[in-house]
Design an enzyme around this catalytic site. Structure first.
Site, PDB file in Angstrom:
ATOM      1  N   HIS A   1      42.748  51.603 -15.802  1.00 11.06           N
ATOM      2  CA  HIS A   1      41.730  51.606 -14.905  1.00 11.06           C
ATOM      3  C   HIS A   1      42.039  52.727 -13.660  1.00 11.06           C
ATOM      4  O   HIS A   1      41.370  53.065 -12.981  1.00 11.06           O
ATOM      5  CB  HIS A   1      41.784  50.250 -14.062  1.00 11.06           C
ATOM      6  CG  HIS A   1      41.391  49.080 -15.064  1.00 11.06           C
ATOM      7  ND1 HIS A   1      39.897  49.534 -15.905  1.00 11.06           N
ATOM      8  CD2 HIS A   1      41.906  47.979 -15.523  1.00 11.06           C
ATOM      9  CE1 HIS A   1      40.042  48.190 -16.544  1.00 11.06           C
ATOM     10  NE2 HIS A   1      40.863  47.275 -16.288  1.00 11.06           N
TER      11      HIS A   1
ATOM     12  N   ASP B   1      41.583  47.489 -25.307  1.00 11.01           N
ATOM     13  CA  ASP B   1      41.478  46.576 -24.312  1.00 11.01           C
ATOM     14  C   ASP B   1      40.205  45.976 -23.754  1.00 11.01           C
ATOM     15  O   ASP B   1      39.286  46.579 -24.204  1.00 11.01           O
ATOM     16  CB  ASP B   1      42.117  47.345 -22.881  1.00 11.01           C
ATOM     17  CG  ASP B   1      42.551  46.223 -21.886  1.00 11.01           C
ATOM     18  OD1 ASP B   1      43.796  46.099 -21.660  1.00 11.01           O
ATOM     19  OD2 ASP B   1      41.442  45.764 -20.977  1.00 11.01           O
TER      20      ASP B   1
HETATM   21 ZN    ZN Z   1      42.035  44.517 -19.814  1.00  9.09          ZN
END
Ligand code: ZN
Length: 340
Positions: A127, A162
């Site tokens: 992220h 993910d």
């Molecule tokens: Zn994640």
């Protein structure tokens, strides 16, 4: 240990990134991963390699200098980077070790005596954007490695399984034709990015593939997207290295998300991806918040990277997601990005 072994890069100092009580991204996750590697270790598949911390110059390939300074300063003061992303005194050392692990793995794999590498690291990275640390991520571990490889003339594919969209990794390489970024993720879900229509910036069209999937999606949908879009694009791209962002939060037991994968699906996805470039594959731990699901999934990662078929939970099928994959295929054909 022969060339079928898998390098394991981890460091006890990664436990010292202290997220406080009751934060889902805890050091217990890393212990669960390492505990699960016992059988692979007993088989002689694991070779331990100590990661070297990333240098500032390594981080600057993926991040703006202002962000690197901010992360270091917040770690020193113990202030959070955002409401989800706490820091502590040990966080900077943990983060630079996590960001350096892939670079250490590259140096070792270049010698040609291992099948793949698994960076069992925290904090996670996918992220973290060029300008922002967010979503439990301080520095983008996979992006730091991909950028170094690209600067060395390599062609890199990053496969992100993910449950969340790898927005940071996408941002780093959106306009970079040297890196093909692929993300399967739940939609809608944090951080709200990763639309099918986002396929790469000017000069890099067709080097970003987003596979947004509805809650409950099963492993067969992941594989169908792989067959119909991801594989043909990878074939045409012809990568020299394969990097994997492996978060175990797409497992059906994960408490933060709603996807429907089993450990067997993770084994299949990792094995298929590692087979693309044996000897030039590095997997990075990202998220995953059920300790039991982490144990079951991580136990399959090393044998899958080594090219061994292993038994775990059976693969899943028949869940939602067929329409999402059909739209993905249609969009890529209509945009002229997929040879027919
Ligand atoms: Zn994640």
């Amino acid at each position: 240990l022969g060339i079928e072994s898998v390098l394991l890069l981890t460091d006890p100092r990664m436990v010292d990134h202290d997220t406080g009580r009751a934060h889902p991204e805890s050091s217990a996750r890393l212990r669960a991963v390492l505990d699960s590697l016992g059988p692979a270790r007993a088989e002689g598949l694991v070779r331990d390699v100590a990661p070297v911390p990333a240098e500032i110059s390594d981080l600057l390939r993926a991040h703006q200098p202002e962000l690197v300074d901010l992360v270091r300063d917040r770690c020193a003061s113990g202030e959070p980077l955002d409401p989800d992303t706490p820091t502590s005194a040990g966080s900077w050392e943990a983060a630079t070790l996590a960001a350096g692990a892939g670079l250490t793995a590259v140096a070792q794999l270049r010698d040609g005596d291992a099948r793949a590498a698994f960076c069992a690291v925290r904090p996670p990275g996918h992220h973290a954007t060029p300008t922002r640390a967010m979503g439990f991520c301080l520095l983008n571990n996979v992006a730091v490695t991909a950028a170094a490889l690209a600067d060395a003339g390599e062609r890199v594919v990053i496969l992100d399984i993910d449950a969340h969209h790898g927005n940071g990794t996408q941002d780093v390489f959106l306009n970079d034709p040297r890196v093909l970024f692929v993300s399967w993720h739940q939609w809608p879900l944090y951080p709200g990015t990763g639309r099918v229509e986002d396929t790469g910036g000017p000069g890099a069209e067709g080097t970003t593939i987003n596979v947004p999937l509805p809650r409950g999606s099963t492993g067969d949908r992941y594989l169908e997207a792989y067959d119909r879009v991801v594989d043909p694009v990878i074939d045409a791209f012809d990568p020299t290295w394969v990097l994997l962002s492996v978060g175990f939060d797409a497992h059906r037991d994960d408490p933060l998300t709603d996807l429907g994968l089993s450990a067997g699906d993770y084994g299949a996805l990792v094995a298929r991806s590692a087979a693309l470039r044996p000897g030039r594959t590095i997997a990075f731990l990202e998220g995953g918040y059920s300790l039991e699901a982490i144990r079951r999934c991580a136990a399959l990662v090393v044998p899958s990277l080594a090219g061994e078929l292993v038994r775990g939970e059976p693969p899943t099928g028949g869940g939602p997601g067929a329409e999402a994959v059909a739209w993905l295929v249609e969009h890529w054909h209509r945009a002229g990005l997929l040879a027919s």
